[in-house]
Design a protein around this motif. Structure first.
Motif, mmCIF file in Angstrom:
data_model
loop_
_atom_site.group_PDB
_atom_site.id
_atom_site.type_symbol
_atom_site.label_atom_id
_atom_site.label_comp_id
_atom_site.label_asym_id
_atom_site.label_seq_id
_atom_site.Cartn_x
_atom_site.Cartn_y
_atom_site.Cartn_z
ATOM 1 N N SER A 1 0.814 -1.214 0.000
ATOM 2 C CA SER A 1 0.000 0.000 0.000
ATOM 3 C C SER A 1 0.851 1.269 0.000
ATOM 4 C CB SER A 1 -0.947 0.001 1.200
ATOM 5 O OG SER A 1 -0.205 -0.058 2.403
ATOM 6 N N GLU A 2 2.087 1.186 0.491
ATOM 7 C CA GLU A 2 2.960 2.362 0.540
ATOM 8 C C GLU A 2 3.604 2.666 -0.810
ATOM 9 O OE1 GLU A 2 3.997 -0.463 2.519
ATOM 10 O OE2 GLU A 2 2.454 0.063 3.968
ATOM 11 N N LEU A 3 3.611 1.698 -1.719
ATOM 12 C CA LEU A 3 4.278 1.859 -3.008
ATOM 13 C C LEU A 3 3.271 1.935 -4.142
ATOM 14 C CD1 LEU A 3 7.132 -0.774 -2.599
ATOM 15 C CD2 LEU A 3 7.300 1.696 -2.299
ATOM 16 N N LYS A 4 3.476 2.898 -5.021
ATOM 17 C CA LYS A 4 2.645 3.041 -6.207
ATOM 18 C C LYS A 4 3.052 1.961 -7.209
ATOM 19 C CE LYS A 4 1.940 6.257 -9.934
ATOM 20 N NZ LYS A 4 2.445 7.431 -10.591
ATOM 21 N N GLY A 5 2.104 1.484 -7.987
ATOM 22 C CA GLY A 5 2.417 0.515 -9.027
ATOM 23 C C GLY A 5 3.171 1.165 -10.173
ATOM 24 N N LEU A 6 3.558 0.372 -11.139
ATOM 25 C CA LEU A 6 4.275 0.873 -12.305
ATOM 26 C C LEU A 6 3.294 1.131 -13.439
ATOM 27 C CD1 LEU A 6 7.609 -0.171 -13.694
ATOM 28 C CD2 LEU A 6 5.670 -0.429 -15.211
#
Length: 99
Positions: A67-72
């Motif tokens: 949840s802390e990281l945006k997808g690519l």
């Protein structure tokens, strides 16, 4: 540089990460569920039930499991197409830009 030279250069210069993860391909109004098999800094290998052609531009979304990281999100171009017996395509996608 020829495609063959580029293929050899990529093998030496770019690490390919085997990721085998679900992704979404979007071309115009069409969305396809796909599987990304490997990813490098310049492209990816994808398997999907599509009818894409060499030179087609495709938006790729690889979701993040954290949840802390945006997808690519990337704009790509189809640079290789292979057909599977089950009708799916094996696609080589060159990354044109990241969003």
């Amino acid at each position: 540089m020829t495609q063959r030279d580029r293929d050899y250069s990529e093998k030496r210069d770019f690490i390919r990460m085997n990721i085998e993860t679900a992704i979404t391909l979007t071309q115009g109004d069409h969305c396809y569920e796909a599987t990304c098999l490997d990813l490098s800094s310049t492209g990816m290998q994808v398997v999907a039930a599509t009818d894409l052609q060499m030179g087609d531009k495709v938006q790729v979304h690889i979701p993040s499991e954290h949840s802390e990281l945006k997808g690519l999100d990337a704009e790509t171009e189809v640079v290789r197409v292979g057909q599977h017996e089950d009708g799916r395509q094996s696609l080589g996608l060159a990354i044109l830009s990241m969003k």
